[in-house]
Each structure stands twice: as C-alpha cells, then as structure tokens.
Write an enzyme that holds these catalytic residues in place. Sequence first.
Site, mmCIF file in Angstrom:
data_model
loop_
_atom_site.group_PDB
_atom_site.id
_atom_site.type_symbol
_atom_site.label_atom_id
_atom_site.label_comp_id
_atom_site.label_asym_id
_atom_site.label_seq_id
_atom_site.Cartn_x
_atom_site.Cartn_y
_atom_site.Cartn_z
ATOM 1 C CG ASP A 1 40.829 33.621 28.914
ATOM 2 O OD1 ASP A 1 40.697 34.857 28.785
ATOM 3 O OD2 ASP A 1 41.910 33.032 28.742
ATOM 4 C CG HIS B 1 34.832 42.399 27.586
ATOM 5 N ND1 HIS B 1 35.468 41.254 27.995
ATOM 6 C CD2 HIS B 1 35.828 43.315 27.387
ATOM 7 C CE1 HIS B 1 36.787 41.454 28.048
ATOM 8 N NE2 HIS B 1 37.021 42.703 27.673
ATOM 9 C CG LEU C 1 23.228 28.417 40.803
ATOM 10 C CD1 LEU C 1 24.167 27.206 40.735
ATOM 11 C CD2 LEU C 1 23.132 29.063 39.416
HETATM 12 C C1 IPE Z 1 41.663 35.071 33.673
HETATM 13 O O1 IPE Z 1 41.779 35.489 32.347
HETATM 14 C C2 IPE Z 1 40.795 36.028 34.447
HETATM 15 C C3 IPE Z 1 39.371 36.017 34.127
HETATM 16 C C4 IPE Z 1 38.767 35.209 33.306
HETATM 17 C C5 IPE Z 1 38.586 36.973 34.861
HETATM 18 P P1 IPE Z 1 42.986 36.412 31.861
HETATM 19 O O2 IPE Z 1 42.767 36.655 30.419
HETATM 20 O O3 IPE Z 1 43.099 37.593 32.734
HETATM 21 O O4 IPE Z 1 44.256 35.467 32.113
HETATM 22 P P2 IPE Z 1 45.675 35.423 31.395
HETATM 23 O O5 IPE Z 1 46.235 36.812 31.421
HETATM 24 O O6 IPE Z 1 45.462 34.938 29.994
HETATM 25 O O7 IPE Z 1 46.463 34.440 32.192
HETATM 26 C C1 IPE Z 2 37.903 37.156 29.624
HETATM 27 O O1 IPE Z 2 38.229 37.438 28.319
HETATM 28 C C2 IPE Z 2 37.278 38.312 30.357
HETATM 29 C C3 IPE Z 2 38.136 38.928 31.375
HETATM 30 C C4 IPE Z 2 39.316 38.536 31.727
HETATM 31 C C5 IPE Z 2 37.601 40.085 32.059
HETATM 32 P P1 IPE Z 2 39.560 38.236 27.945
HETATM 33 O O2 IPE Z 2 39.265 39.701 28.005
HETATM 34 O O3 IPE Z 2 40.695 37.805 28.789
HETATM 35 O O4 IPE Z 2 39.776 37.812 26.447
HETATM 36 P P2 IPE Z 2 41.144 37.359 25.786
HETATM 37 O O5 IPE Z 2 41.683 36.269 26.620
HETATM 38 O O6 IPE Z 2 42.031 38.569 25.774
HETATM 39 O O7 IPE Z 2 40.760 36.900 24.425
HETATM 40 MG MG MG Z 3 42.078 36.365 28.605
#
Ligand code: IPE
Ligand code: IPE
Ligand code: MG
Length: 247
Positions: free
Chosen positions: A14, A31, A125
């Site tokens: 995240d 990303h 793995l």
């Molecule tokens: C969790 O992250 C999902 C992934 C890492 C794929 P999100 O960014 O979607 O979660 P919330 O919305 O902060 O809970």
């Molecule tokens: C995690 O990073 C990737 C996915 C959930 C696909 P985020 O896109 O949720 O990044 P933040 O949390 O908004 O910074």
């Molecule tokens: Mg996120």
Amino acid sequence: MKNIDPNHIAIIMDGNGRWAESKKHSRLWGHIKGSQTAQDIVEAAINKNISYLTLFAFSTENWKRPVSEVQFLIKLLERHIKKRKADLLKQNVRVLCVGDLTPFPDHLKNELSDIQKATSKCTGLTLIFALNYGGKQEILQAAFKAAQAAFSSSSKLTSKEKFLELFESHLEFSTIPDPDLIIRTSGEQRISNFMLWSSAYSELYFSPKFWPDFSKQDFFEAINEYSCRQRRFGGLKHMDPIKESLA
Ligand code: IPE
Ligand code: IPE
Ligand code: MG
C-alpha cells in the site's frame, strides 16, 4: 527463543499513490515504482528461502477507483508478468493467482494462465498474486459451494467439523498454508478485506513506509521482528509437560 523464519509471508502493498503525490507526480508513477519494489521483494524472499509469498495487488474494492487508474493497473500487471516470466522460471518460482479473474481482459487472463502453467513444476518459492481478491468474497464463495455440495450429496452432513472440512476445501487458499506474517506498508493499520479466514493467527507488521520505498532491508527487518514474537495460538508460553500429558 526465536521463531524460525516465516513459511508464508503475505503483503498488503500500500501507498503507491501517496508516494507519487508526495513527489508531485501522478499516482500512476507510484504504481510503476511499486511494481519494481514487488520485484525486489520477490528476490529477497527467494534469498531468504521463504516458501510462500502472497502479494495483494488488486482488491475487490479497487474497482471503485477511476477507470483510468484501474486500466493502468491492469496494463502494468500484464507488462510485469510478461517481463518477469523468464526470470521467475529460471529462479524456480511457482506462480499462482487467487481472486476472481473473470472481469479482467482476456489478454491479462491469458498471460496469467501462461505463467501459471509454465511455472507449475517449479519447486522454489510459491508466489501468489491476489487479484480482484477479497477475504469476505472468498469466505462467501466457499460457504456457498460447500452448502451446494452438502445439499446435492446423498450422504447427510453429520457434524460442524465435517462441514468445516468441506468449507475449507473450497477456500481459494485451501492448498496454501496460513500466512505466518502479514506486512502492510504505508502506515495504515487495517486489513482491508485481505485473507480474513487464514489470518486468524497471523502476526501483523505495519511499516510506515510507502510501498515504493519499502526495501529488501525493510523486508528482512520485518522477518527479524517476526522471529522475536511469541506465538501462542491460544495456548501458553510454557506448557507444563505433566499437565499436558494429563490432557
Ligand atoms: C489494499 O489497499 C489493497 C491492495 C493493496 C491491493 P487499499 O489502498 O485499497 O486499501 P484502503 O482503501 O486504504 O483500505
Ligand atoms: C497500493 O497503493 C496499490 C493498490 C491498491 C492497487 P495505493 O494505490 O492504494 O496507494 P495509496 O494508498 O492511495 O497511497
Ligand atoms: Mg491504498
């Protein structure tokens, strides 16, 4: 006494978007950087002889994001898989996917199916991509399938234990050991619908770093902290051998 290294590590990757925004870039750049981090952490897991690594890459709720971001994530994932296929095979990594792949475009589904087939005999793995995965959906689907199987079978369900066995056999993670350690980056301290059933006794580790900044060193630190935790699974730290033998 130290725990042995975790057999299964699962990661909620995240913070890509906030990482990019903090650098005045678009979320999409985050990303791209995040997919490089994923590659580094897979290498670190191989070096550490970890048996299972699950990467949460797209949740059932991530469809709520703007279409442009979702489409970008899908393209990036496809590119990542194509680019990494030969190396993963060389590194003896078996790739699996969990989650409902049906809404993804055919070209991504084909790539995912190819890499799973190509690496199916690998013995190093096991790398699991959680894609359009949700913990609640996994439980609901398993309960539904188990109920269908139970109703259509002539042998009556005689106990909850029997139903549990049937239910667990329908979980998407049914053939994978429960995660010992769940890491979430970005400072958020929540599970966000990840592995709700199998995480019952997982150790949780929250890193304040955004995923693109999470390094191999950070990964090793998480493992190190895990090794100092005491896991009791509802039992006691020092079991009395006399009482145990009476049980
Ligand atoms: C969790 O992250 C999902 C992934 C890492 C794929 P999100 O960014 O979607 O979660 P919330 O919305 O902060 O809970
Ligand atoms: C995690 O990073 C990737 C996915 C959930 C696909 P985020 O896109 O949720 O990044 P933040 O949390 O908004 O910074
Ligand atoms: Mg996120």
